[in-house]
Design an enzyme around this catalytic site. Sequence first.
Site, PDB file in Angstrom:
ATOM      1  N   CYS A  41      95.677  10.046 -30.593  1.00  0.00           N
ATOM      2  CA  CYS A  41      95.843   9.330 -31.842  1.00  0.00           C
ATOM      3  C   CYS A  41      96.166   7.882 -31.520  1.00  0.00           C
ATOM      4  O   CYS A  41      96.613   7.566 -30.422  1.00  0.00           O
ATOM      5  CB  CYS A  41      96.989   9.940 -32.627  1.00  0.00           C
ATOM      6  SG  CYS A  41      96.846  11.722 -32.747  1.00  0.00           S
ATOM      7  N   ARG A  85      90.424   5.889 -30.755  1.00  0.00           N
ATOM      8  CA  ARG A  85      91.174   6.926 -30.038  1.00  0.00           C
ATOM      9  C   ARG A  85      91.116   8.276 -30.744  1.00  0.00           C
ATOM     10  O   ARG A  85      91.273   9.316 -30.129  1.00  0.00           O
ATOM     11  CB  ARG A  85      92.645   6.517 -29.954  1.00  0.00           C
ATOM     12  CG  ARG A  85      92.863   5.422 -28.978  1.00  0.00           C
ATOM     13  CD  ARG A  85      94.321   5.085 -28.920  1.00  0.00           C
ATOM     14  NE  ARG A  85      94.611   4.633 -27.589  1.00  0.00           N
ATOM     15  CZ  ARG A  85      95.192   5.373 -26.664  1.00  0.00           C
ATOM     16  NH1 ARG A  85      95.569   6.587 -26.930  1.00  0.00           N
ATOM     17  NH2 ARG A  85      95.403   4.884 -25.479  1.00  0.00           N
ATOM     18  N   TRP A 116      93.846  12.521 -34.588  1.00  0.00           N
ATOM     19  CA  TRP A 116      92.815  13.436 -34.093  1.00  0.00           C
ATOM     20  C   TRP A 116      93.490  14.797 -34.113  1.00  0.00           C
ATOM     21  O   TRP A 116      94.381  15.052 -33.315  1.00  0.00           O
ATOM     22  CB  TRP A 116      92.401  13.034 -32.686  1.00  0.00           C
ATOM     23  CG  TRP A 116      91.223  13.765 -32.140  1.00  0.00           C
ATOM     24  CD1 TRP A 116      89.909  13.446 -32.307  1.00  0.00           C
ATOM     25  CD2 TRP A 116      91.241  14.936 -31.308  1.00  0.00           C
ATOM     26  NE1 TRP A 116      89.113  14.343 -31.632  1.00  0.00           N
ATOM     27  CE2 TRP A 116      89.904  15.267 -31.014  1.00  0.00           C
ATOM     28  CE3 TRP A 116      92.248  15.741 -30.789  1.00  0.00           C
ATOM     29  CZ2 TRP A 116      89.562  16.362 -30.221  1.00  0.00           C
ATOM     30  CZ3 TRP A 116      91.908  16.835 -30.003  1.00  0.00           C
ATOM     31  CH2 TRP A 116      90.569  17.127 -29.725  1.00  0.00           C
ATOM     32  N   ASN A 161     101.931  11.138 -31.600  1.00  0.00           N
ATOM     33  CA  ASN A 161     100.752  11.514 -30.832  1.00  0.00           C
ATOM     34  C   ASN A 161     101.214  12.525 -29.796  1.00  0.00           C
ATOM     35  O   ASN A 161     102.166  12.256 -29.064  1.00  0.00           O
ATOM     36  CB  ASN A 161     100.158  10.274 -30.145  1.00  0.00           C
ATOM     37  CG  ASN A 161      99.030  10.644 -29.189  1.00  0.00           C
ATOM     38  OD1 ASN A 161      98.429  11.718 -29.316  1.00  0.00           O
ATOM     39  ND2 ASN A 161      98.747   9.764 -28.245  1.00  0.00           N
ATOM     40  N   GLY A 162     100.563  13.668 -29.718  1.00  0.00           N
ATOM     41  CA  GLY A 162     100.954  14.680 -28.733  1.00  0.00           C
ATOM     42  C   GLY A 162     101.074  16.030 -29.413  1.00  0.00           C
ATOM     43  O   GLY A 162     100.546  16.241 -30.505  1.00  0.00           O
ATOM     44  N   GLU A 196      74.976  12.252 -16.414  1.00  0.00           N
ATOM     45  CA  GLU A 196      75.548  11.223 -17.285  1.00  0.00           C
ATOM     46  C   GLU A 196      74.564  10.855 -18.402  1.00  0.00           C
ATOM     47  O   GLU A 196      74.956  10.692 -19.562  1.00  0.00           O
ATOM     48  CB  GLU A 196      75.928   9.994 -16.440  1.00  0.00           C
ATOM     49  CG  GLU A 196      76.423   8.791 -17.219  1.00  0.00           C
ATOM     50  CD  GLU A 196      77.700   9.014 -18.019  1.00  0.00           C
ATOM     51  OE1 GLU A 196      78.299  10.106 -17.915  1.00  0.00           O
ATOM     52  OE2 GLU A 196      78.074   8.110 -18.770  1.00  0.00           O
ATOM     53  N   LYS A 247      75.325  11.290 -22.357  1.00  0.00           N
ATOM     54  CA  LYS A 247      75.263  10.162 -23.302  1.00  0.00           C
ATOM     55  C   LYS A 247      74.390  10.532 -24.498  1.00  0.00           C
ATOM     56  O   LYS A 247      74.746  10.267 -25.630  1.00  0.00           O
ATOM     57  CB  LYS A 247      74.687   8.900 -22.639  1.00  0.00           C
ATOM     58  CG  LYS A 247      75.568   8.175 -21.659  1.00  0.00           C
ATOM     59  CD  LYS A 247      76.728   7.427 -22.269  1.00  0.00           C
ATOM     60  CE  LYS A 247      77.953   8.298 -22.303  1.00  0.00           C
ATOM     61  NZ  LYS A 247      78.860   8.216 -21.203  1.00  0.00           N
ATOM     62  N   GLU A 256      76.251  13.209 -26.716  1.00  0.00           N
ATOM     63  CA  GLU A 256      77.442  12.831 -27.476  1.00  0.00           C
ATOM     64  C   GLU A 256      77.149  11.747 -28.504  1.00  0.00           C
ATOM     65  O   GLU A 256      77.798  11.688 -29.536  1.00  0.00           O
ATOM     66  CB  GLU A 256      78.604  12.446 -26.556  1.00  0.00           C
ATOM     67  CG  GLU A 256      78.362  11.266 -25.671  1.00  0.00           C
ATOM     68  CD  GLU A 256      79.542  10.975 -24.740  1.00  0.00           C
ATOM     69  OE1 GLU A 256      80.657  11.433 -24.986  1.00  0.00           O
ATOM     70  OE2 GLU A 256      79.303  10.257 -23.750  1.00  0.00           O
ATOM     71  N   HIS A 312      64.004  27.634 -11.361  1.00  0.00           N
ATOM     72  CA  HIS A 312      64.852  28.829 -11.401  1.00  0.00           C
ATOM     73  C   HIS A 312      65.283  29.163 -12.825  1.00  0.00           C
ATOM     74  O   HIS A 312      66.207  29.946 -13.029  1.00  0.00           O
ATOM     75  CB  HIS A 312      66.078  28.632 -10.498  1.00  0.00           C
ATOM     76  CG  HIS A 312      65.704  28.440  -9.060  1.00  0.00           C
ATOM     77  ND1 HIS A 312      65.177  29.459  -8.300  1.00  0.00           N
ATOM     78  CD2 HIS A 312      65.730  27.347  -8.261  1.00  0.00           C
ATOM     79  CE1 HIS A 312      64.907  29.008  -7.082  1.00  0.00           C
ATOM     80  NE2 HIS A 312      65.238  27.716  -7.036  1.00  0.00           N
ATOM     81  N   LYS A 322      88.649   8.888 -27.709  1.00  0.00           N
ATOM     82  CA  LYS A 322      88.494   8.086 -26.498  1.00  0.00           C
ATOM     83  C   LYS A 322      89.383   8.572 -25.365  1.00  0.00           C
ATOM     84  O   LYS A 322      88.976   8.642 -24.222  1.00  0.00           O
ATOM     85  CB  LYS A 322      88.805   6.627 -26.834  1.00  0.00           C
ATOM     86  CG  LYS A 322      88.644   5.663 -25.653  1.00  0.00           C
ATOM     87  CD  LYS A 322      87.191   5.553 -25.244  1.00  0.00           C
ATOM     88  CE  LYS A 322      86.964   4.652 -24.063  1.00  0.00           C
ATOM     89  NZ  LYS A 322      85.630   4.889 -23.482  1.00  0.00           N
TER      90      LYS A 322
HETATM   91  C1  F6R Z   1      81.949  10.358 -22.099  1.00  0.00           C
HETATM   92  C2  F6R Z   1      83.356  10.033 -21.925  1.00  0.00           C
HETATM   93  C3  F6R Z   1      84.280  11.104 -21.482  1.00  0.00           C
HETATM   94  C4  F6R Z   1      85.336  10.548 -20.526  1.00  0.00           C
HETATM   95  C5  F6R Z   1      86.380  11.629 -20.191  1.00  0.00           C
HETATM   96  C6  F6R Z   1      87.406  11.133 -19.207  1.00  0.00           C
HETATM   97  O1  F6R Z   1      81.211   9.256 -22.524  1.00  0.00           O
HETATM   98  O2  F6R Z   1      83.766   8.922 -22.175  1.00  0.00           O
HETATM   99  O3  F6R Z   1      83.592  12.169 -20.918  1.00  0.00           O
HETATM  100  O4  F6R Z   1      84.695  10.097 -19.365  1.00  0.00           O
HETATM  101  O5  F6R Z   1      87.015  12.030 -21.372  1.00  0.00           O
HETATM  102  O6  F6R Z   1      88.099  10.040 -19.714  1.00  0.00           O
HETATM  103  P1  F6R Z   1      88.957   9.125 -18.750  1.00  0.00           P
HETATM  104  O7  F6R Z   1      88.018   8.385 -17.860  1.00  0.00           O
HETATM  105  O8  F6R Z   1      89.708   8.206 -19.676  1.00  0.00           O
HETATM  106  O9  F6R Z   1      89.874  10.035 -17.997  1.00  0.00           O
END
Ligand code: F6R
Length: 609
Positions: free
Chosen positions: A2, A27, A77, A103-104, A483, A487, A490, A506, A604
């Site tokens: 949050c 966030r 969140w 937050n938590g 990756e 991308k 998501e 396979h 985030k």
């Molecule tokens: C995908 C993305 C997430 C973060 C993951 C780790 O685009 O951003 O998969 O890479 O949540 O986050 P950090 O790097 O902050 O530990």
Amino acid sequence: MCGIVGYVGPRDVRSLLIGGLRLLEYRGYDSAGIALACATELRHTKRAGRLANLETALAAVPASETPEAAGMAHTRWATHGAPTDTNAHPHFDEAGAIAVIHNGIIENHAELRIALEARGHRFNTEVDTEVIAHLIEESYQGDLREAFEKSVGQLKGQWALLAMHRDEPGRIVAARREAPLAVGLGKGEQFIASDPVAILEYTNQIVFLRDGDLVDVKVDGITFYDASGAVFSPRPETLTWSPETAQKDGYAHFFRKEIDEQPRTLKAALAGRVSGTTIRLPELDTAGIDVANLRTVEFIACGSAYYATLAAAALAESLLGIPVRCTVASEFRYAPPRLDARTLVIAISQSGETADTLGAVRAARAAGAIVLGIVNAAGSTLTREATVSVMLQAGPEISVAATKSYTSQALVAEVVALDLARLAGRLDPTTEAEWARDLANVPELATAALAASESLPAIAAKYHGSTGYTFISRGPGSATALEGALKLKELSYLHAEAYPAGELKHGPISLLGPTHPVVAILLEGPTRTKLESNIMESRARSAPILAIATEGIDTRSLADDVVVIPAARQEIASLIAAIPLQRFAYEMALLEGADIDQPKNLAKSVTVE
Ligand code: F6R
């Protein structure tokens, strides 16, 4: 996950808090709320959905007769309770005199609630945070800090917690445990935020709170209490991040802006570390790690950060000649490898606050391992819990989906691998010089990859409407395939999967056909011809082929569409190849009309396990 922002001072409290929330909305964003201290009342507004809903609701609330003295605001969140107006923070005691944002997770909220109900408290929501307001109410005897301290002492779990009391309008008390919280020092005004990005416009004098810290924030100053309750005077850090980096600068989306920032962020990642013929991480030089005596290296991370470990780990293993593994952090703790003082754990995290990564780091440290953090967010928990940290220096990343942090993580992890090899006496000066030269080129390669990506709006329009996407590569390119698929998933919510190309036959090859394209990351290297065969196998199944290929590879008979990136050794080309894939995902998401900076269900900084 949050976002939290608090303010005590003479400015327009509402607009300052809403401005801060806007910068933190990335966030977590299923609801938002605000509490404002007026002379004799504690006003609040809460709304489910995006911050805009709260702003609209607030606009309809008449200004108070006396200026507001303090306020705190929150984007949520959801963990406990659906994202509704009622469940949004702040939460209150029954009289509405005490407001709490959090937050938590309060792990013992159920037992606290039962006990409070038995003592006559009536609850308004299912949210764990609400118990805190009731606990404060029980202990309150005219001093919010005292009641807050007693209440926090009864909690189990994680929190960044702020509280206000109707009868003490110019005061906010706050505490932190395992969730980020920082205070910003001003003159005649004070700030609190879960991420300093929210308050950088007003102050760059930041104190990152430690676990167990509690602060009493008043207009003329902040009193800091440590976990034992003793008062202490921390030295603030001066943050050099400019507030402008948290603005869109004319871009429609942070995601797109952050793609374009990569030549600069990759340059920053190398600054002071790679120059001329040498590779030196000053952080490792002084860390005193006996690298030659290491038995194993364990990379841990989550999501994109995990993919960023893969090429570096292979490089580290080949250079160091000891086993090097990569493990998703959420799995690491529950099936740990042998850990001891001869194990180097390398934890990679943009936010430095990812709960899974921090949990793994704590387990590793408890077992005596050395922990090296590769982190972007200054002052984050990982920087404080790791034995040594190497910073990405990429500036704040606002888009929920990683872009610049991914390429910087992959690059810095490779620099770490090389520097460890040097410290172990396993990197001869010629190899070091060759690598130094190639690494120094990376920002320029990123610029070329951005230019090549300009073809992607048209390519995306052509591929849009497919039933699914399979990303393939081999060697270091496999990390890029993962990756790229992540991308696309998501951002656009389209289904995409990545496979090491040899795995196609396979199983997943059965998916391929005219409406199911293959995105191939085709890099020059020892497995190129094998990958070309896999692409031909896909073509034979009528799958359209989009290749991201390094210059010099003849793709004429292989691919329907090609984005050519500059030739480079495959560990470097693989991270550069992520740039067109980011743009591909962006263009697809635009075509899908998806919410690019804030994809649904994501946050985030994932501070819960
Ligand atoms: C995908 C993305 C997430 C973060 C993951 C780790 O685009 O951003 O998969 O890479 O949540 O986050 P950090 O790097 O902050 O530990």
